[in-house]
Structure formats: C-alpha cells, structure tokens
Design an enzyme around this catalytic site. Structure first.
Site, PDB file in Angstrom:
ATOM      1  N   LYS A 285     -16.358 -24.819  18.428  1.00  0.00           N
ATOM      2  CA  LYS A 285     -15.925 -24.325  17.126  1.00  0.00           C
ATOM      3  C   LYS A 285     -17.046 -24.620  16.135  1.00  0.00           C
ATOM      4  O   LYS A 285     -17.808 -25.581  16.295  1.00  0.00           O
ATOM      5  CB  LYS A 285     -14.626 -24.991  16.690  1.00  0.00           C
ATOM      6  CG  LYS A 285     -14.826 -26.287  15.924  1.00  0.00           C
ATOM      7  CD  LYS A 285     -14.714 -26.077  14.435  1.00  0.00           C
ATOM      8  CE  LYS A 285     -15.505 -27.137  13.671  1.00  0.00           C
ATOM      9  NZ  LYS A 285     -15.540 -26.876  12.234  1.00  0.00           N
TER      10      LYS A 285
ATOM     11  N   THR B 261     -23.276 -28.776  13.474  1.00  0.00           N
ATOM     12  CA  THR B 261     -21.960 -28.905  12.853  1.00  0.00           C
ATOM     13  C   THR B 261     -20.866 -28.206  13.602  1.00  0.00           C
ATOM     14  O   THR B 261     -20.318 -27.199  13.183  1.00  0.00           O
ATOM     15  CB  THR B 261     -21.969 -28.354  11.442  1.00  0.00           C
ATOM     16  OG1 THR B 261     -23.118 -28.834  10.825  1.00  0.00           O
ATOM     17  CG2 THR B 261     -20.754 -28.823  10.669  1.00  0.00           C
TER      18      THR B 261
ATOM     19  N   GLU C  99     -20.188 -18.339   8.621  1.00  0.00           N
ATOM     20  CA  GLU C  99     -19.418 -17.920   7.443  1.00  0.00           C
ATOM     21  C   GLU C  99     -20.164 -16.927   6.565  1.00  0.00           C
ATOM     22  O   GLU C  99     -21.224 -17.229   6.024  1.00  0.00           O
ATOM     23  CB  GLU C  99     -19.086 -19.144   6.590  1.00  0.00           C
ATOM     24  CG  GLU C  99     -17.955 -19.970   7.163  1.00  0.00           C
ATOM     25  CD  GLU C  99     -17.784 -21.297   6.429  1.00  0.00           C
ATOM     26  OE1 GLU C  99     -18.594 -21.596   5.557  1.00  0.00           O
ATOM     27  OE2 GLU C  99     -16.819 -22.009   6.769  1.00  0.00           O
TER      28      GLU C  99
ATOM     29  N   ASN D 157     -17.315 -20.452   0.667  1.00  0.00           N
ATOM     30  CA  ASN D 157     -17.551 -21.873   0.459  1.00  0.00           C
ATOM     31  C   ASN D 157     -17.219 -22.346  -0.948  1.00  0.00           C
ATOM     32  O   ASN D 157     -17.290 -23.532  -1.237  1.00  0.00           O
ATOM     33  CB  ASN D 157     -18.982 -22.220   0.850  1.00  0.00           C
ATOM     34  CG  ASN D 157     -19.128 -22.204   2.352  1.00  0.00           C
ATOM     35  OD1 ASN D 157     -18.463 -22.959   3.034  1.00  0.00           O
ATOM     36  ND2 ASN D 157     -19.929 -21.285   2.849  1.00  0.00           N
TER      37      ASN D 157
ATOM     38  N   SER E 169     -13.453 -27.496   2.591  1.00  0.00           N
ATOM     39  CA  SER E 169     -13.572 -27.980   3.974  1.00  0.00           C
ATOM     40  C   SER E 169     -14.580 -29.096   4.069  1.00  0.00           C
ATOM     41  O   SER E 169     -15.432 -29.227   3.221  1.00  0.00           O
ATOM     42  CB  SER E 169     -13.988 -26.849   4.897  1.00  0.00           C
ATOM     43  OG  SER E 169     -15.317 -26.475   4.627  1.00  0.00           O
TER      44      SER E 169
END
Lengths: 391, 391
Positions: free
Chosen positions: A176, A187, A267, A386, A391
C-alpha cells in the site's frame, strides 16, 4: 493471491471500524512454516511510529510467524498508550494463535504495521477484537490474499499485489502507498511471502539489495513516512531451494513491480516520470542527481503543464552532490535531446509530453554508471488531496 | 527610491524588449563614489549562469563602479555566446560610461545580473543598445530608483524596495524574486546601496552575516536558482563612518525586510509561514529542522487546506540532521500547542489557519539556540503558475 500465493501462508481480514472509508482495515498474515525466517527494512525517518519500533525489535532474531497490519491510523506520536497498544496487538495475536491454532508462538514472533493519520490514538478495543476476528478468518485462498491487500489501503485507488513463480517455488506480495512516497523507504507497507527454501541471511541480504534498487528509488513527493516497513516472510513450504542469485533476481523483479504500481497510483499524479541518469562516475552519483531532479517542484509542475522546461532540470542537477560538470551534460525528454553540453539542442516544441509515461535521460559524461529514479508530476490534484485529507 | 536613496548612486532603465511582459527590463546602477567598495554573495548552485560567473570574477578585488541587470532571460545554459554577451555587456557599460560620463572604469568594475527563462539566448543587439539608452537615463531621483526595481521584475507582482536612514547615512535596496526561492540564496536579485563610509572588509563581512540570517532563511519552494546574486555597493558619499556593528545591524534590517517582501509575493502562495525553532542544541540545528519542515510538500499543502496537521510537521522534523529527540518536542501552530513531548495536546480544531500569517513554533528541548525559516504554502496557484510559465 498476493501473500497467500506461495505455499505455507494464510491471511485473515476484518472490517474493524478503524478506517473512515469503511471495509476491511485490519489483517493478519500467518506463516505456517516449516521455516519462519524473515527479514524487514524500515523507514530511516528518526520519527518512527510505535509499530516500527516494535517490529525492529521483534525481527532482531530474523524470525517471524505472523504479521498484523491495520489502516485507519498510523499509531505514531500517540504516547505510551500507543506503544502499549502495539505491544498488546502482538501479544494478543500470539495468544489467539496459540489457543485457536495451537501455534507455538510468542509476541516477539509477531510483527506489527500501522498506516493512516499521525497523532490520533487507535481505538484499542476495536483493534484487539479485530485481531481475534481476523484470525478466525485465516485462509490460504486467493480471495483471502486479496482481502489482506485491501485491508491496508489508505488513499490507494487500486489494490497492489504481485505473484511470481519459478521452478516450483513462488513469491507473493502486497503493498500500500499513495502519498509520502520518498526514499528510506518509499512510504509504504509491503509484505512479501515466499515458499522457497532460503535461509535467514540470504533472505535478509536479498531484501536489502532488492529494496535499495526498487522502492528506495521511488520518490514521488520527497516526503518520508514514519511508518514504512517492507517485510519478507519465508515458509520454505515448496521444498525447493533455489540458487541465491535466482532468488535475488526474482525478489528484485517483485519489488520493482510493486514500486511501479505505487508510482502509477501516486496521489493526484498525471505523469509517471522515469529519470534515467547515465554516464555517472558512480551509481551513488547517478542516484543523487536523479533524486535532486525528482525533488524539484518547479520541474514537476512544468511536466504537469506539458512544458519541457529543461533549464529546471539542469538547475536541479546543479544542487546535487556528485562528480560531474554541469556544462558537459546532455538532457533528453521523451527521446528528444533538448540540451547538449549544457546548451540548447533540439527545440522544446519537438517534445511530446501528452503520454502519462515520461522519460528524462540525463548523460553526465562522467563515467560508466547509471541509475533510474521514479517520480511523479506536481499537480492540482496532489495539492487538493493533500490539503483536504488528514493523513 | 530604492538604490538611489543613498547619496552617490544613479540608476537608468530602459524597455529593451527583452521581457515578454513589456515595460522596463534592463537597468544600470552607477556608484559615483567617492568610494567604490562592493561585496556580493552568489547562488551556491553548481549550475551557475554566465552573469554569476562573470560577477564572481569581477568582484574579486572588492570594487565595483556599476552593475547592469536585465529581466527577460537568465543567460544560463546558453553556451559560449551567452558568456560572450555577459562579457560584452560589462565592456560596453564601461566604455559608454567612460565616453559619456568621463568615468575611469574598466569592464572588471562592472557586475552583471540576469533573470528569466533558462536556456534561451538573449538578443545581443537589444541588450547592447539597451545599455546605452539606460546609461543616457542615469539619474539619482527616487523615480529612477523605482524604475530600476521595476526593470528586474519577472513574475513579481509588486516592486520590492527598502530605504533606511541612520544619523546622516542611508541604505537603499531593491530585490526581485517570486519563484525558485530557496537557500543558497533565496533565488533573487538584490542590489543594496549605501553612502556610509565603510571599508571593503566590513562591507563584505556585514553582507555575508546579513544574508545568512535573512534571505538564506527564506525557503519558499525548495528550488535553488542558477542566477542568485545579492550585491552591496558603497559610495561613502554621506561622509559619515558608522560603527561597524551599527552598519551590520541596519544592513540586517534591510535584508530581513527584503526577505519578507519576497515571501509575501511568492508565486501562488496563500500563507506566509514562519517556522520558529527554539530549544536547539545549535543555531545550525535550528536551521536544519526549520528547513526540513519548510521542504515538506505535505505540510505545505495541509496549511493551504487550513488543516493543522502537526503529524506532518513531526514527520518532517524526523528527517533533519540535528541533535534532538523527536519524542521530547513540542509543536504549536498559531499559538495553540497541538503536540507536547511528541503526543497530542490541544485539539486541532482550536487552531485558526485563516490568517495569511502563519506561525509554527517548534521547541526541540535540546538547548538554548533558535532560528526562524520563512516559507509559503503549496497551493493550486503555485502549481498553475509554474506549469504555465516557462522560467
């Protein structure tokens, strides 16, 4: 598929109510043996989440029988209660496996991973109860493996898995990661399983080599996570002992595949950029130059805008610690050499930046080494996701 | 005002047709003495534009009688013809000043600065002719100073100037810079003039100290320019010789003022963020931690979105090379302590991020040193301006 693809592994997942998106958000992967060798690499961020600190200690003996992972909360900067919950998760996993499955397993055989918002406590009751339910669902089916990969998704839009087979043995993996993609590691959470017979030393060396040349070269947004962990678990259940070099090669293939899946789902990105640096005096120099370009917001915004602005590439290269002469270098964008020896070559208008795949070729003219760094463009959607998503 | 505010300086500008925006785009600033001491600091990017290379050599004797600056083109990565044009600009400025003004001046007394798109040649004829016209406009009026500041603007939306006076002597300054704002220096052109009587050594030391604590702490987008130059020219025309410490203090005030003007006009920004790091083991540590946070796209996008996401601050702090324990630190946002000793403190909802001015206070609990870094948020407009504008 994913982690249940090789023999000797089962996975069980549950919707524990941790992730706001709903659906499965906690998963347990168990190694049924006969071997329990394991290796892991961790974020190099000094700010390490509680599960990272636990797992670093637990993997010290290079053995792991189970790993429990959750989305919906990073369990990072959550104080002593946060660490206690990680510890309790490992203990409860071990106890439940002992009671329900008759496993000989202690807490230190259980690795823990968490992902999600930093600085918010996880609901302890939901985690502990979730572990029990997940273990009751343990299964070696392809569907169980897929569910396990779903359980660790955060802003990921697609499930990321890999399955590879060679002469009677297999590697399976799930990953993920969609934001905070930067080296040391990229990450992400990754679990790789194999039923090959490889010893702990080989597994450890192979994992370090494979991640260094794959996920460590993915630098989507320059931000380093607090929760990165890539874990390799070895069951040996195929009974086949491959040559170490064969195992290393296939593991590298798996890790490169995962890194590219992560890049494609970064993203808000609209371009997948490969920065290939050749002619470097050393591989480290090639990596340093590629990373400097991958970190330039101005370069990344230009690619988003379809602007083959090679001046921003050279300007970023000039900030890298590496042995080369900026004025000697060539730069090509999608096959068009826009700069030669630090001067304009082909016109910018000859470059087509409409494909999602974008190739930057930098020739440092300083030696025979090379490396590629993978990154993404800087887009409106990146900023939107973002700024709106905690997160 | 700006550079013509102190005695002994004239400026002349011209619309030479270099900048696509139209208007004045080339300016010459002349020091009429009686002293001609000068100091300059330059980008630390290894990719240095031709004017930077020229000026670094020309300032070697700590003397400068004139500086010529243009917008509309960086004259960087433009090959031998680019360097030849820079050289010819200095020569032509010196010749014209000798002929028209009867100045005793050689090419090595003339500094050159350029700003604009990298990798495109400047039109040599327009530059050379422009220099003659600009010199014919030389004037010590406030308007001439203002025009000079206008001539160096690129994506700047406002003119940036400073005027300061103390006991009979003055400092004037102009700056441009809106993108590529990052240390080493803050990607800008700055010309500072003074009529104080200070010697070359004092001027040099004062400029280095002042820029290190001002423009070098501005890190808007992490990108380092190829064309940065901050120049101080000393005419001594006031006849007043201040204490060096008094001169240093006022010069620092000027540089901080300029840095804040640059921050407020940074491309696309909606927040001006001050990251104040206290309790550091050294000033260098405080700078390193502040810079790591200022470089985090995730943190900067969160501020844009009004999200006081302190986890991203701690995660970025963890990547800094500095002597502190992440779990011991406190973080406040706009006066609300959201994290204490690495754990949640006041609720995020107590933080008001609606003002443009944003204050992040980080206490490392590791010593008595401190430093502030200035940055901006990451916005849709930043992405838009830098994807649409080739610079």
């Amino acid at each position: 598929m994913s982690v249940t693809y090789p023999k000797g592994f089962r996975a069980g997942s549950v919707a524990a109510g941790l992730a706001a998106r709903g659906g499965v958000d906690l998963t347990v992967v168990v190694n049924d043996g006969p071997t329990f060798d394991a290796a892991a690499v961790f974020t190099s961020n000094r700010a390490k989440a509680h599960p990272i600190r636990w797992s670093m200690a637990a993997i010290d003996d290079r053995q792991a029988k189970a790993i429990v992972l959750n989305s919906g909360g990073a369990n990072c900067f959550t104080g002593p209660e946060g660490f206690a919950l990680t510890h309790r998760s490992a203990e409860h996993t071990a106890e439940t496996l002992s009671v329900v499955e008759g496993f000989d397993v202690s807490a230190s055989d259980v690795l823990v991973c968490s992902t999600g918002l930093i600085g918010e406590p996880l609901p302890a009751g939901a985690v502990i109860q979730g572990i029990e339910v997940a273990i009751s669902h343990l299964d070696d089916s392809p569907e169980a493996g897929k569910q396990s990969a779903q359980a660790i998704m955060t802003t990921d839009t697609v499930v990321k898995t890999v399955e590879k087979e060679r002469d009677g043995w297999r590697i399976g993996a799930m990953a993920k990661g969609a934001g905070m993609l930067a080296p040391g590691l990229a990450t992400m959470l990754v679990v790789i399983t194999t039923d090959a017979k490889v010893d702990g030393d080989t597994a450890d060396a192979a994992l370090r080599a494979a991640t260094a040349a794959s996920v460590d070269r993915l630098d989507s947004d320059g931000c380093m996570s607090t929760n990165d962990q890539v874990t390799l678990m070895v069951s040996g259940a195929s009974g086949v002992a491959p040559e170490s070099s064969t195992f290393e090669d296939l593991l590298l293939e798996v890790c490169v595949d995962l890194a590219q899946q992560l890049q494609r789902d970064a993203e808000g990105a609209s371009h997948d950029i490969t920065i290939e640096v050749i002619g470097a005096a050393s591989e480290a120099d090639a990596v340093a130059v590629g990373r400097a370009v991958a970190r330039s917001n101005l370069f990344k915004a230009a690619i988003f805008g379809g602007d083959p602005n090679w001046g921003r590439i050279l300007a970023a290269m000039g900030t890298a610690e590496a042995d080369f002469v900026v004025d000697a270098t060539d730069v090509s964008i999608n096959g068009v050499r826009v700069a030669s020896a630090g001067m304009p070559d082909q016109p910018r208008s000859a470059v087509d930046l409409s494909p999602r795949e974008t190739h930057i070729l930098i020739d440092l003219k300083a030696g025979g080494h090379s490396a590629s760094i993978w990154t993404n463009d800087l887009t409106h959607d990146y900023v939107h996701e973002n700024s709106a998503y905690s997160s």
